[in-house]
Scaffold this motif. Sequence first.
Motif, PDB file in Angstrom:
ATOM      1  N   LYS A   1       0.830  -1.201   0.000  1.00  0.00           N
ATOM      2  CA  LYS A   1       0.000   0.000   0.000  1.00  0.00           C
ATOM      3  C   LYS A   1       0.872   1.262   0.000  1.00  0.00           C
ATOM      4  O   LYS A   1       0.665   2.168  -0.809  1.00  0.00           O
ATOM      5  CB  LYS A   1      -0.921   0.015   1.230  1.00  0.00           C
ATOM      6  CG  LYS A   1      -1.845  -1.181   1.300  1.00  0.00           C
ATOM      7  CD  LYS A   1      -2.783  -1.099   2.488  1.00  0.00           C
ATOM      8  CE  LYS A   1      -2.074  -1.162   3.829  1.00  0.00           C
ATOM      9  NZ  LYS A   1      -1.398  -2.432   4.103  1.00  0.00           N
ATOM     10  N   THR A   2       1.834   1.302   0.906  1.00  0.00           N
ATOM     11  CA  THR A   2       2.702   2.474   0.970  1.00  0.00           C
ATOM     12  C   THR A   2       3.509   2.613  -0.320  1.00  0.00           C
ATOM     13  O   THR A   2       3.705   3.721  -0.836  1.00  0.00           O
ATOM     14  CB  THR A   2       3.630   2.368   2.194  1.00  0.00           C
ATOM     15  OG1 THR A   2       2.820   2.312   3.370  1.00  0.00           O
ATOM     16  CG2 THR A   2       4.564   3.554   2.290  1.00  0.00           C
ATOM     17  N   HIS A   3       3.927   1.492  -0.832  1.00  0.00           N
ATOM     18  CA  HIS A   3       4.658   1.491  -2.104  1.00  0.00           C
ATOM     19  C   HIS A   3       3.837   2.205  -3.191  1.00  0.00           C
ATOM     20  O   HIS A   3       4.331   3.117  -3.855  1.00  0.00           O
ATOM     21  CB  HIS A   3       4.943   0.034  -2.488  1.00  0.00           C
ATOM     22  CG  HIS A   3       5.814  -0.128  -3.696  1.00  0.00           C
ATOM     23  ND1 HIS A   3       6.838  -1.028  -3.742  1.00  0.00           N
ATOM     24  CD2 HIS A   3       5.798   0.483  -4.912  1.00  0.00           C
ATOM     25  CE1 HIS A   3       7.426  -0.965  -4.930  1.00  0.00           C
ATOM     26  NE2 HIS A   3       6.806  -0.060  -5.664  1.00  0.00           N
TER      27      HIS A   3
ATOM     28  N   ILE B   1      -2.828   9.930   2.021  1.00  0.00           N
ATOM     29  CA  ILE B   1      -2.850   9.664   3.452  1.00  0.00           C
ATOM     30  C   ILE B   1      -2.724   8.169   3.707  1.00  0.00           C
ATOM     31  O   ILE B   1      -3.573   7.385   3.288  1.00  0.00           O
ATOM     32  CB  ILE B   1      -4.162  10.159   4.086  1.00  0.00           C
ATOM     33  CG1 ILE B   1      -4.298  11.646   3.839  1.00  0.00           C
ATOM     34  CG2 ILE B   1      -4.191   9.821   5.562  1.00  0.00           C
ATOM     35  CD1 ILE B   1      -4.149  12.510   5.043  1.00  0.00           C
ATOM     36  N   ASP B   2      -1.672   7.810   4.410  1.00  0.00           N
ATOM     37  CA  ASP B   2      -1.368   6.403   4.646  1.00  0.00           C
ATOM     38  C   ASP B   2      -1.991   5.926   5.957  1.00  0.00           C
ATOM     39  O   ASP B   2      -1.999   6.661   6.941  1.00  0.00           O
ATOM     40  CB  ASP B   2       0.164   6.249   4.723  1.00  0.00           C
ATOM     41  CG  ASP B   2       0.636   4.932   4.108  1.00  0.00           C
ATOM     42  OD1 ASP B   2      -0.214   4.091   3.775  1.00  0.00           O
ATOM     43  OD2 ASP B   2       1.862   4.763   3.969  1.00  0.00           O
ATOM     44  N   ASP B   3      -2.493   4.704   5.944  1.00  0.00           N
ATOM     45  CA  ASP B   3      -2.949   4.033   7.163  1.00  0.00           C
ATOM     46  C   ASP B   3      -4.042   4.779   7.921  1.00  0.00           C
ATOM     47  O   ASP B   3      -3.895   5.078   9.109  1.00  0.00           O
ATOM     48  CB  ASP B   3      -1.758   3.778   8.105  1.00  0.00           C
ATOM     49  CG  ASP B   3      -0.811   2.726   7.533  1.00  0.00           C
ATOM     50  OD1 ASP B   3      -1.321   1.734   6.985  1.00  0.00           O
ATOM     51  OD2 ASP B   3       0.410   2.906   7.622  1.00  0.00           O
ATOM     52  N   VAL B   4      -5.155   5.036   7.255  1.00  0.00           N
ATOM     53  CA  VAL B   4      -6.225   5.778   7.930  1.00  0.00           C
ATOM     54  C   VAL B   4      -6.903   4.986   9.051  1.00  0.00           C
ATOM     55  O   VAL B   4      -7.606   5.573   9.867  1.00  0.00           O
ATOM     56  CB  VAL B   4      -7.327   6.291   6.969  1.00  0.00           C
ATOM     57  CG1 VAL B   4      -6.794   7.369   6.065  1.00  0.00           C
ATOM     58  CG2 VAL B   4      -7.952   5.171   6.182  1.00  0.00           C
TER      59      VAL B   4
END
Length: 435
Positions: free
Chosen positions: A145-147, A202-205
């Motif tokens: 996901k972050t990638h 926005i990462d990891d909501v």
Amino acid sequence: MQETWLKVLERVRKNVRGVEFRAWFKPLKPVRWDDGVLTLQVKDAQFQAWFVEHFESVLIRALEEETGKPIQVEYSVLDAELFDHVKAEEERKTPNVPFIESYSFENFVVGNSNHMAYAASKAVARRPGKAYNPLFLYGGTGLGKTHLLHAIGAEIRKRVPRMRVLYISSEAYMNELITSIRLKAREQFRVKYRDKCDVLLIDDVQFLSGKPGTQEEFFHTFNALHAAGKQIVFTSDRFPSEIPEVEERLKSRFEWGLTAHIDVPDLETRLMILKKKAEVLGMELSDEVANYIAVRVTDNVRELESCLHNLLFFNRAQNLPITVKLAEEKLKAHLRKQARRITIEQIRKTVAQEFDLTEDDIMSSSRKKSQALPRHIAMYLTRRLTKASYSEIGEKFGGRDHSGVISGIRNIEKKLKFDSRLQQIVEELEKKLRH
Ligand code: ADP
Ligand code: MG
């Protein structure tokens, strides 16, 4: 730990320039060191991203030389205190967060498990604000996901340099918000996220769960950006409606555009990922060794990578050839972690035995306390120990809907706070399941 750390820094100092050492290594603060994983505290996500891209490898080499063991580095972002982030940020005309270069579309291996997320990310990168808005990517840890988020950011910045792209984890967002409140700089915070931003990643909501104040601010940020046609991309470890303690109005917005799932990769994709990573690392990887790993490490790409790093370490440090034998010997810890995966069936069975019930009792619709409590415990443990979603848990516990599951789990969470007998039961069950 402090002593080793100082020695490691000594080693680093020889390999980087003085200014770099002061700017990037001095501020690092080791906070935990266990099981070959060193956790460093850093001031914010930007610092982390830049550090990972430019200096992490120097640090890892020094760590490994000093300790003679493979080491992984993780980061924890400093909480708002001590760091006057908002003011520093405010002075920057265009936010210029470095994206991790290796997290590019080219380096992302596409398979059945992730092609929809990949295609959607590409579309968004090509036509920000126009393709899908928002885009919501969700899936388990270590699945890319972050990638993808970095790939989107970097691509947009490359194609349209004037676009202001902000990348932040929801945790860092919250910390920044808190700082801005403390420093009475709330207005700057708003300007940064609502006005001076064209693309927000926005990462990891899922981290917003149970943080009503941050959700409130975030809701308004979202509305402002969306109304202005600006692209927003979210990631989360689960589907919007599965995130507990997030306001409905926010969840519904998460689903306004496109939601794309990233599943665990199948064997073929895992093999391709290993090949690709080996290539990037400049390491020789035979089909046999790749197979050996891919068959055993099934549900986390980060783990796959870390197997390669380990092998490479022993290869370079001790000159050992990368063979199946080496993998067998050196990857034990990784493989054990995988083997210990716990299934819903095991949990049902173990809990039923503990309470002298049958699995059917656990799954039945009876509301008798003697059955409801064990059932709730089993659901609670399933949520804790597996990756099952609420709906899956409902299915496996006699076809309940997900709100029933959530209230069952809540029930246990509440009781655990004061009921020491229950704490003991749950702990013991967990211990049993883990062995
Ligand atoms: P998440 O954010 O979902 O927890 P990450 O994006 O941090 O996962 O990915 C973990 C690691 O696995 C990263 O190094 C990333 O580059 C790698 N990775 C994940 N999926 C893929 C893929 N499909 N192709 C190549 N690398 C991948
Ligand atoms: Mg991530």
